[in-house]
Write a protein that holds these residues in place. Sequence first.
Motif, PDB file in Angstrom:
ATOM      1  N   LEU A  14      -1.668  -0.961  20.286  1.00 55.45           N
ATOM      2  CA  LEU A  14      -1.031   0.349  20.475  1.00 55.45           C
ATOM      3  C   LEU A  14      -1.996   1.468  20.116  1.00 55.45           C
ATOM      4  CD1 LEU A  14       2.628   0.038  19.140  1.00 55.45           C
ATOM      5  CD2 LEU A  14       1.894   0.466  21.476  1.00 55.45           C
ATOM      6  N   LEU A  15      -2.875   1.172  19.167  1.00 58.32           N
ATOM      7  CA  LEU A  15      -3.939   2.115  18.827  1.00 58.32           C
ATOM      8  C   LEU A  15      -5.265   1.402  19.033  1.00 58.32           C
ATOM      9  CD1 LEU A  15      -2.564   3.649  15.488  1.00 58.32           C
ATOM     10  CD2 LEU A  15      -2.765   4.817  17.683  1.00 58.32           C
ATOM     11  N   LYS A  16      -6.316   2.188  19.300  1.00 57.84           N
ATOM     12  CA  LYS A  16      -7.625   1.580  19.503  1.00 57.84           C
ATOM     13  C   LYS A  16      -8.438   1.673  18.222  1.00 57.84           C
ATOM     14  CE  LYS A  16      -8.313   1.477  24.387  1.00 57.84           C
ATOM     15  NZ  LYS A  16      -7.073   2.113  24.902  1.00 57.84           N
TER      16      LYS A  16
ATOM     17  N   ASP B 207       7.241  -3.830  10.110  1.00 59.49           N
ATOM     18  CA  ASP B 207       6.804  -2.591   9.473  1.00 59.49           C
ATOM     19  C   ASP B 207       7.919  -2.071   8.568  1.00 59.49           C
ATOM     20  OD1 ASP B 207       5.512  -0.336   8.719  1.00 59.49           O
ATOM     21  OD2 ASP B 207       4.955   0.302  10.741  1.00 59.49           O
ATOM     22  N   GLU B 208       7.723  -2.233   7.299  1.00 61.73           N
ATOM     23  CA  GLU B 208       8.683  -1.796   6.287  1.00 61.73           C
ATOM     24  C   GLU B 208      10.122  -2.164   6.636  1.00 61.73           C
ATOM     25  OE1 GLU B 208       8.003   1.959   4.599  1.00 61.73           O
ATOM     26  OE2 GLU B 208       5.839   1.859   4.903  1.00 61.73           O
ATOM     27  N   PRO B 209      10.400  -3.455   6.637  1.00 69.38           N
ATOM     28  CA  PRO B 209      11.737  -3.891   7.032  1.00 69.38           C
ATOM     29  C   PRO B 209      12.827  -3.458   6.043  1.00 69.38           C
ATOM     30  CG  PRO B 209      10.477  -5.735   6.199  1.00 69.38           C
ATOM     31  CD  PRO B 209       9.530  -4.591   6.312  1.00 69.38           C
TER      32      PRO B 209
ATOM     33  N   GLY C 128       0.857  -1.176   0.000  1.00 66.81           N
ATOM     34  CA  GLY C 128       0.000   0.000   0.000  1.00 66.81           C
ATOM     35  C   GLY C 128       0.886   1.217   0.000  1.00 66.81           C
ATOM     36  N   LYS C 129       0.337   2.311  -0.578  1.00 69.84           N
ATOM     37  CA  LYS C 129       1.231   3.459  -0.673  1.00 69.84           C
ATOM     38  C   LYS C 129       1.333   4.188   0.664  1.00 69.84           C
ATOM     39  CE  LYS C 129      -1.904   6.874  -2.231  1.00 69.84           C
ATOM     40  NZ  LYS C 129      -2.314   7.930  -3.056  1.00 69.84           N
ATOM     41  N   SER C 130       2.275   5.094   0.704  1.00 65.34           N
ATOM     42  CA  SER C 130       2.550   5.817   1.939  1.00 65.34           C
ATOM     43  C   SER C 130       1.304   6.532   2.447  1.00 65.34           C
ATOM     44  CB  SER C 130       3.672   6.820   1.681  1.00 65.34           C
ATOM     45  OG  SER C 130       4.084   7.378   2.876  1.00 65.34           O
ATOM     46  N   GLY C 131       1.013   6.379   3.718  1.00 68.18           N
ATOM     47  CA  GLY C 131      -0.132   7.061   4.303  1.00 68.18           C
ATOM     48  C   GLY C 131      -1.432   6.299   4.156  1.00 68.18           C
ATOM     49  N   SER C 132      -1.372   5.075   3.618  1.00 68.65           N
ATOM     50  CA  SER C 132      -2.614   4.335   3.405  1.00 68.65           C
ATOM     51  C   SER C 132      -3.104   3.661   4.692  1.00 68.65           C
ATOM     52  CB  SER C 132      -2.428   3.300   2.300  1.00 68.65           C
ATOM     53  OG  SER C 132      -1.361   2.448   2.628  1.00 68.65           O
ATOM     54  N   GLY C 133      -2.269   3.674   5.733  1.00 62.10           N
ATOM     55  CA  GLY C 133      -2.747   3.126   7.005  1.00 62.10           C
ATOM     56  C   GLY C 133      -2.176   1.759   7.350  1.00 62.10           C
ATOM     57  N   LYS C 134      -1.078   1.408   6.731  1.00 59.45           N
ATOM     58  CA  LYS C 134      -0.489   0.090   6.995  1.00 59.45           C
ATOM     59  C   LYS C 134       0.036  -0.008   8.432  1.00 59.45           C
ATOM     60  CE  LYS C 134       2.579   0.580   3.667  1.00 59.45           C
ATOM     61  NZ  LYS C 134       2.402   1.989   3.374  1.00 59.45           N
ATOM     62  N   SER C 135       0.757   1.033   8.823  1.00 60.51           N
ATOM     63  CA  SER C 135       1.294   1.014  10.198  1.00 60.51           C
ATOM     64  C   SER C 135       0.170   1.047  11.220  1.00 60.51           C
ATOM     65  CB  SER C 135       2.228   2.197  10.425  1.00 60.51           C
ATOM     66  OG  SER C 135       3.308   2.153   9.544  1.00 60.51           O
TER      67      SER C 135
ATOM     68  N   THR D  55       5.261  -3.501   3.292  1.00 54.95           N
ATOM     69  CA  THR D  55       6.310  -2.990   2.420  1.00 54.95           C
ATOM     70  C   THR D  55       5.742  -2.191   1.255  1.00 54.95           C
ATOM     71  OG1 THR D  55       8.259  -3.637   1.177  1.00 54.95           O
ATOM     72  CG2 THR D  55       6.361  -5.079   1.013  1.00 54.95           C
ATOM     73  N   HIS D  56       6.616  -1.399   0.621  1.00 55.62           N
ATOM     74  CA  HIS D  56       6.261  -0.781  -0.665  1.00 55.62           C
ATOM     75  C   HIS D  56       6.922  -1.551  -1.784  1.00 55.62           C
ATOM     76  CE1 HIS D  56       5.312   3.046   1.334  1.00 55.62           C
ATOM     77  NE2 HIS D  56       6.448   2.932   1.982  1.00 55.62           N
ATOM     78  N   ASP D  57       7.751  -2.500  -1.373  1.00 54.11           N
ATOM     79  CA  ASP D  57       8.756  -3.030  -2.270  1.00 54.11           C
ATOM     80  C   ASP D  57       8.305  -4.400  -2.800  1.00 54.11           C
ATOM     81  OD1 ASP D  57      10.975  -4.060  -3.389  1.00 54.11           O
ATOM     82  OD2 ASP D  57      12.152  -4.125  -1.546  1.00 54.11           O
TER      83      ASP D  57
END
Lengths: 249, 265
Positions: A54-56, A167-169, A38-45, A200-202
Amino acid sequence: MMEKIAEMKGLTKSFGDLKVLQGVDLDLYKGENLVVLGKSGSGKSVLIKILVGLLKKDEGSVMVMGKEISELKLKELNALRLKIGFSFQNSALYDSMTVRENMEFPLVRNVKNLTRKEIDTKIEGLLDSVGLPQSINQMPSELSGGQKKRIGIARTLILNPQIMLYDEPTAGLDPITCVEINTLITQVREEYNTSSIVITHDLTCAKATGDRVAVLLDGQFKAVGEFSEVFENATDERIKSFYDYNFIQ
Amino acid sequence: MAEKTYERRPTITKNLDKFFTGLADAFAFVKRFFQEIWFPPYEFKEILRQCYEIGYRSLPLISLTGFIVGIVFTNQSRPSLSEFGATSWLPSLISVAVVRAMGPLVTALIAAGKVGSSIGAEISSMKVTEQIDAMEVSAINPYKYLVVTRVIATTLMLPILVMYTDFLALMGSYINVSQNELVSMSTFFVQVFEAISFLDIFSSIIKSLFFGFTIGIVSCYKGYNSTKGTEGVGKAANASVVMSMFLIFIEELLSLQIVNAIRNG
Ligand SMILES: Nc1ncnc2c1ncn2[C@@H]1O[C@H](COP(=O)(O)OP(=O)(O)OP(=O)(O)O)[C@@H](O)[C@H]1O
Ligand SMILES: [Mg+2]
């Protein structure tokens, strides 16, 4: 069918007006490596942070090893977290501690009555398997990005997790180090028998490490399946362009 | 939808809202300290390390300032006293001023600057680089490991630092007095101790404990709740110092009232 170790249904998450996840459904089977693209900012993390509490989440259900994350008390959540290894996007090594102390820190606080020797053997063994035995007394500030990633992975492995979340190793690493990290991820699964989610993006990384890939677009998984399935039959332009961009002939 | 109505509200109620949620947040943060301090793991090693860090960081500056404050204050008070031919009162005057007010205040302000800023920056950079999250996912309580230890350390160290500053300020004063009034050291210190009471020392220690607690908890709070990004680190460090200093002055005023009430009552 294989056993599910984690399961998300209709998961949503917003930050203020920003809708990040909008009804995510995803299963993680025991023993598989699932790649999330998924592209940057799509919510993967955000997605995997919800998975470890860690998040609700806002709505939907998130089950990990048969337990609904949001319903757990802190004690139960912590017990579950010990079975999940989380490798952070920027490694998150404790920068006031040496590599050895970084690895010892979670170990001695969660496993009681270890002798000095047992601790050392465990740390040295893991550093060997990530290929950095000589870094044991270095500070994180003295390590390169790729070395930090590997130490971060070693640190999460010290508690013998059953699920690994990467997360994006390979983000920001040179192609050769990427291959090394990919090999490490595959090797971890074989040696420690983990189920993992690799973000990953890769696509090279995805192809090398993934049994299945899932593509996160507009807050939902638009395509989930084996690598060839997802990309060869892709109808969505954006998934196709993702592929073309990564493998420019 | 809820957000949209929120957006349309006037800025003043929004800011008021922010202020009170901030206050409630801060209150919860302090409350958590008193809840968590009683239960293991106690992290004695980390507390000791923090005590050492705090002493080590602030000692040079505190030594210098304490000493100079003693000299300067003595020198500046001399003319007024000599008008009445009362320069022999210098030791008592200095002693009361240093022990009751200047020692604790100077020490606390310096510690707020040195220790507060570094705690604020350290914790917020740990937050920004997800080190706090990393602790949480490995089932370690970051509040306990980072906040409780640091607050205990600042609370315990401040009274010690204050006594040290008091001592150095009095030494500075002695050097000045002995040169001008030719008073011996023993005479000087006899006068010093005659001037101060048990209440003075006791209240100064209690006050320092509060100052130390304030510096610790405020800096940890600002660090823990800093905004993302490297900019947040600088802001947290800055806010830790400003807020600590502000609260220290308020506490100083309150303690003045309380001690006066006890003294007269
Ligand atoms: N704690 C938070 N508070 C507010 N917004 C957040 C928070 N965490 C993430 N976001 C927002 O959620 C969105 C998704 O963030 P996320 O970090 O999951 O992206 P990502 O897919 O991991 O991107 P990248 O590949 O760049 O790491 C972003 O727009 C981000 O600004
Ligand atoms: Mg991310």
